[in-house]
Design a protein around this motif. Structure first.
Motif, mmCIF file in Angstrom:
data_model
loop_
_atom_site.group_PDB
_atom_site.id
_atom_site.type_symbol
_atom_site.label_atom_id
_atom_site.label_comp_id
_atom_site.label_asym_id
_atom_site.label_seq_id
_atom_site.Cartn_x
_atom_site.Cartn_y
_atom_site.Cartn_z
ATOM 1 N N SER A 1 47.652 44.432 38.333
ATOM 2 C CA SER A 1 48.040 44.545 39.737
ATOM 3 C C SER A 1 48.502 43.192 40.269
ATOM 4 N N ILE A 2 49.286 43.233 41.310
ATOM 5 C CA ILE A 2 49.771 41.994 41.918
ATOM 6 C C ILE A 2 48.609 41.183 42.475
ATOM 7 N N GLY A 3 47.604 41.856 43.003
ATOM 8 C CA GLY A 3 46.434 41.159 43.542
ATOM 9 C C GLY A 3 45.671 40.398 42.475
ATOM 10 N N ALA A 4 45.492 41.017 41.312
ATOM 11 C CA ALA A 4 44.779 40.342 40.218
ATOM 12 C C ALA A 4 45.565 39.134 39.722
ATOM 13 N N ALA A 5 46.875 39.280 39.605
ATOM 14 C CA ALA A 5 47.702 38.174 39.132
ATOM 15 C C ALA A 5 47.685 37.012 40.125
ATOM 16 N N ILE A 6 47.820 37.312 41.411
ATOM 17 C CA ILE A 6 47.806 36.261 42.425
ATOM 18 C C ILE A 6 46.424 35.617 42.527
ATOM 19 N N MET B 1 46.045 31.656 42.045
ATOM 20 C CA MET B 1 45.539 30.831 43.133
ATOM 21 C C MET B 1 44.170 30.235 42.828
ATOM 22 N N SER B 2 43.347 30.951 42.088
ATOM 23 C CA SER B 2 42.017 30.408 41.779
ATOM 24 C C SER B 2 42.115 29.211 40.850
ATOM 25 N N ASN B 3 43.118 29.184 39.989
ATOM 26 C CA ASN B 3 43.287 28.028 39.111
ATOM 27 C C ASN B 3 43.645 26.783 39.893
ATOM 28 N N THR B 4 44.348 26.941 40.976
ATOM 29 C CA THR B 4 44.715 25.786 41.780
ATOM 30 C C THR B 4 43.621 25.425 42.769
ATOM 31 N N LEU C 1 41.464 32.310 50.251
ATOM 32 C CA LEU C 1 42.795 32.484 49.675
ATOM 33 C C LEU C 1 42.763 33.438 48.486
ATOM 34 N N VAL C 2 41.843 33.204 47.584
ATOM 35 C CA VAL C 2 41.802 34.010 46.362
ATOM 36 C C VAL C 2 41.451 35.461 46.658
ATOM 37 N N PHE C 3 40.366 35.670 47.392
ATOM 38 C CA PHE C 3 39.936 37.046 47.630
ATOM 39 C C PHE C 3 40.689 37.719 48.768
ATOM 40 N N GLY C 4 40.915 36.993 49.838
ATOM 41 C CA GLY C 4 41.562 37.594 50.995
ATOM 42 C C GLY C 4 43.037 37.883 50.775
ATOM 43 N N VAL C 5 43.778 36.875 50.339
ATOM 44 C CA VAL C 5 45.217 37.050 50.162
ATOM 45 C C VAL C 5 45.514 38.014 49.019
#
Length: 145
Positions: free
Chosen positions: A23-28, A32-35, A64-68
């Motif tokens: 999913s797009i959410g998992a990929a994002i 984002m979590s890596n950064t 950012l990671v969970f919300g976005v």
């Protein structure tokens, strides 16, 4: 799952995740979590900055990671991707017919012609003007305190 990668290193993983129909959410969230939640960066920040900056980064990173990612998962329509568009062509169609050593030499020439002049120019500029950028340097060498 934050790991110790920067955004540019995590991007190919994210592309692979999307090609594998995540999913797009998992990929994002992964990207984002890596950064934002990179453990090495957080430890370094804890050594050089006040602790409140680390806490702010962690809190905003979690938002950012969970919300976005959750928001993008809700907003982005899921499209089924046809496997023919994902899978690369067979190996014999991808490789050029020229020998490996010719391809290697061509790449080496291109990289050399791009890197060596830039290196020479950079060394020249730092040699001429480096004393202005680094106050402890003079034209004759390093000054003592």
């Amino acid at each position: 799952m934050p790991s110790m990668m920067c955004t540019c290193c995590a991007a190919p993983v994210v592309v692979g995740m999307r090609k594998s129909q995540s999913s797009i959410g998992a990929a994002i969230a992964y990207w984002m979590s890596n950064t934002a939640l990179n453990p090495a960066v957080l430890v370094f920040m804890a050594f050089v900055l006040p602790l409140k900056f680390v806490v702010i980064r962690v809190l905003l990173g979690l938002v950012l990671v969970f919300g976005v990612s959750h928001l993008l998962n809700r907003l982005a329509p899921e499209k089924s991707v046809e496997m023919e568009k994902i899978l690369p062509p067979p190996r014999e169609q991808r490789l050029p017919q020229t020998p490996f050593i010719h391809r290697w030499w061509k790449q080496l020439k291109g990289l050399t012609l791009a890197i060596v002049p830039a290196y020479i120019i950079t060394v020249f500029i730092l040699g001429e003007f480096g004393f202005g950028c680094f106050p402890r340097l003079t034209r004759t060498g390093v000054t003592t305190p």
